[in-house]
Design an enzyme around this catalytic site. Structure first.
Site, PDB file in Angstrom:
ATOM      1  N   GLY A  21       5.573  10.301  47.500  1.00 25.52           N
ATOM      2  CA  GLY A  21       5.439   9.503  46.282  1.00 25.52           C
ATOM      3  C   GLY A  21       4.058   9.461  45.667  1.00 25.52           C
ATOM      4  O   GLY A  21       3.841   8.723  44.710  1.00 25.52           O
ATOM      5  N   TRP A  53       2.378  11.621  43.747  1.00 28.22           N
ATOM      6  CA  TRP A  53       2.352  11.996  42.330  1.00 28.22           C
ATOM      7  C   TRP A  53       3.108  10.981  41.478  1.00 28.22           C
ATOM      8  O   TRP A  53       2.695  10.677  40.361  1.00 28.22           O
ATOM      9  CB  TRP A  53       2.939  13.398  42.149  1.00 28.22           C
ATOM     10  CG  TRP A  53       1.953  14.487  42.428  1.00 28.22           C
ATOM     11  CD1 TRP A  53       0.937  14.460  43.347  1.00 28.22           C
ATOM     12  CD2 TRP A  53       1.868  15.751  41.776  1.00 28.22           C
ATOM     13  NE1 TRP A  53       0.234  15.631  43.310  1.00 28.22           N
ATOM     14  CE2 TRP A  53       0.783  16.443  42.362  1.00 28.22           C
ATOM     15  CE3 TRP A  53       2.607  16.370  40.784  1.00 28.22           C
ATOM     16  CZ2 TRP A  53       0.422  17.732  41.965  1.00 28.22           C
ATOM     17  CZ3 TRP A  53       2.252  17.655  40.385  1.00 28.22           C
ATOM     18  CH2 TRP A  53       1.178  18.324  40.961  1.00 28.22           C
ATOM     19  N   ASP A  83      13.595  14.485  45.438  1.00 27.94           N
ATOM     20  CA  ASP A  83      13.140  15.187  46.640  1.00 27.94           C
ATOM     21  C   ASP A  83      14.286  15.238  47.640  1.00 27.94           C
ATOM     22  O   ASP A  83      15.141  14.338  47.671  1.00 27.94           O
ATOM     23  CB  ASP A  83      11.925  14.491  47.267  1.00 27.94           C
ATOM     24  CG  ASP A  83      11.135  15.427  48.182  1.00 27.94           C
ATOM     25  OD1 ASP A  83       9.984  15.758  47.835  1.00 27.94           O
ATOM     26  OD2 ASP A  83      11.663  15.844  49.236  1.00 27.94           O
ATOM     27  N   ASP A 118      18.770  17.840  47.419  1.00 30.68           N
ATOM     28  CA  ASP A 118      18.220  19.187  47.275  1.00 30.68           C
ATOM     29  C   ASP A 118      18.621  19.720  45.908  1.00 30.68           C
ATOM     30  O   ASP A 118      19.773  20.079  45.691  1.00 30.68           O
ATOM     31  CB  ASP A 118      18.772  20.070  48.395  1.00 30.68           C
ATOM     32  CG  ASP A 118      18.172  21.466  48.397  1.00 30.68           C
ATOM     33  OD1 ASP A 118      17.502  21.828  47.407  1.00 30.68           O
ATOM     34  OD2 ASP A 118      18.379  22.197  49.385  1.00 30.68           O
ATOM     35  N   ASP A 145       5.354  19.560  42.757  1.00 34.65           N
ATOM     36  CA  ASP A 145       4.479  19.770  43.911  1.00 34.65           C
ATOM     37  C   ASP A 145       5.315  20.276  45.091  1.00 34.65           C
ATOM     38  O   ASP A 145       4.977  20.068  46.246  1.00 34.65           O
ATOM     39  CB  ASP A 145       3.768  18.458  44.276  1.00 34.65           C
ATOM     40  CG  ASP A 145       2.529  18.680  45.134  1.00 34.65           C
ATOM     41  OD1 ASP A 145       1.872  19.726  44.962  1.00 34.65           O
ATOM     42  OD2 ASP A 145       2.217  17.827  45.985  1.00 34.65           O
ATOM     43  N   LYS A 178       2.739  23.539  41.482  1.00 32.99           N
ATOM     44  CA  LYS A 178       2.017  24.143  42.601  1.00 32.99           C
ATOM     45  C   LYS A 178       2.600  25.522  42.881  1.00 32.99           C
ATOM     46  O   LYS A 178       3.801  25.680  43.026  1.00 32.99           O
ATOM     47  CB  LYS A 178       2.125  23.273  43.854  1.00 32.99           C
ATOM     48  CG  LYS A 178       1.497  23.916  45.090  1.00 32.99           C
ATOM     49  CD  LYS A 178       1.257  22.927  46.199  1.00 32.99           C
ATOM     50  CE  LYS A 178       2.526  22.366  46.796  1.00 32.99           C
ATOM     51  NZ  LYS A 178       2.239  21.370  47.853  1.00 32.99           N
TER      52      LYS A 178
END
EC number: 2.1.1.166
Length: 209
Positions: free
Chosen positions: A63, A65, A83, A99, A124, A164
Site C-alpha cells: 500500500g 504507492w 493486487d 490476479d 509497481d 516499473k
C-alpha cells in the site's frame, strides 16, 4: 540458483533491508513500504497526480504507492488499487484483491473504474523472482505489457502512466510501445531504488491513443 546461494542472497537482502535508510524513514512516517518514496520522487519531478484525479494502482500491496496517491488526489479524488496479495484498508482507496491477469479479476477492476476514464495508471508490479533471468524477465515484461494494455482500456486523453520495468530482454521494444502511446516518456531511477536493482521507472505523459 542453488538453495545455498538463494539462502545467502535472502540473508543479504534481509540485512540490507533492516539497515536501509528508506525502510527506517518509512517506518517513522507511517508508510507501508520504502516504495512510497519512489513515487514521491517521481511526483516531485513529473507532477503526475493532482487534486481530484482518479488513479489506478496496479500491484498495490502493501500500500505504499496507494498511501501517496490518495494523499495527492485528495478528498475529491479516487484511488482504485489491485493486487494478488491482501492489503490492509486505506481510507479513500478502493482495493480489489485478485490476479488481474485473470479475466474475471480484470472485469471486476474495470467495473470499479466505471464508464469514466482515469487520469493516472500506476504500476509497481513485479513477478515472484526465481533468480533466473530467463524466467524472471519474460514474466516481468508480461506484467508491464498488461499495465500498458490497462492504459489503453481506461486512460483519459492526456493521461499519465508510471510503470516499473526491469532492464533486459524486451526493454527497448517496450519503451517503443510506450512512446507510441504517449507524447513524452522519461526514464527515472529514483534515489530510493536500490542501485544494484535493474529496475527503472518509465514515466509517460500525454496519452494520445
Amino acid at each position: 540458483m542453488s538453495a545455498k546461494k538463494r539462502t545467502a542472497s535472502s540473508a543479504r537482502w534481509m540485512q540490507e533491508h533492516f539497515d536501509d535508510h528508506y525502510v527506517k524513514l518509512a517506518q517513522k512516517r507511517g508508510l507501508r513500504s520504502r516504495a512510497a518514496f519512489k513515487l514521491e520522487e517521481i511526483q516531485q519531478k513529473d507532477h503526475l497526480i493532482r487534486q481530484g484525479m482518479t488513479v489506478v494502482d496496479l500491484g498495490a500491496a502493501p500500500g505504499g504507492w496507494s498511501q501517496v496517491a490518495v494523499k495527492l488526489a485528495g478528498d475529491n479524488g479516487k484511488v482504485i488499487a489491485c493486487d494478488i496479495l491482501p492489503m490492509d484498508p486505506i481510507v479513500g482507496v478502493d482495493f480489489l484483491q485478485g490476479d488481474f491477469r485473470e479475466e474475471n479479476v480484470l472485469n471486476a477492476l474495470l467495473d470499479r473504474v466505471g464508464e469514466d476514464k482515469v487520469d493516472v495508471v500506476l504500476s509497481d508490479m513485479a513477478p515472484n523472482m526465481s533468480g533466473s533471468d530467463g524466467v524472471d524477465q519474460p514474466r516481468a515484461m508480461y506484467l508491464v505489457e498488461l499495465a500498458l494494455e490497462m492504459c489503453h482500456q481506461v486512460l483519459a486523453p492526456n493521461g499519465c502512466f508510471a510503470v516499473k520495468v526491469f532492464q533486459g530482454e524486451g526493454f527497448d521494444e517496450y519503451i517503443k510501445s510506450v512512446k507510441q502511446a504517449f507524447k513524452t516518456v522519461k526514464t527515472r531511477k529514483p534515489d530510493s531504488s536500490r542501485a544494484r536493482s535493474r529496475e527503472v521507472y518509465l514515466v509517460a505523459t500525454g496519452y494520445k491513443l
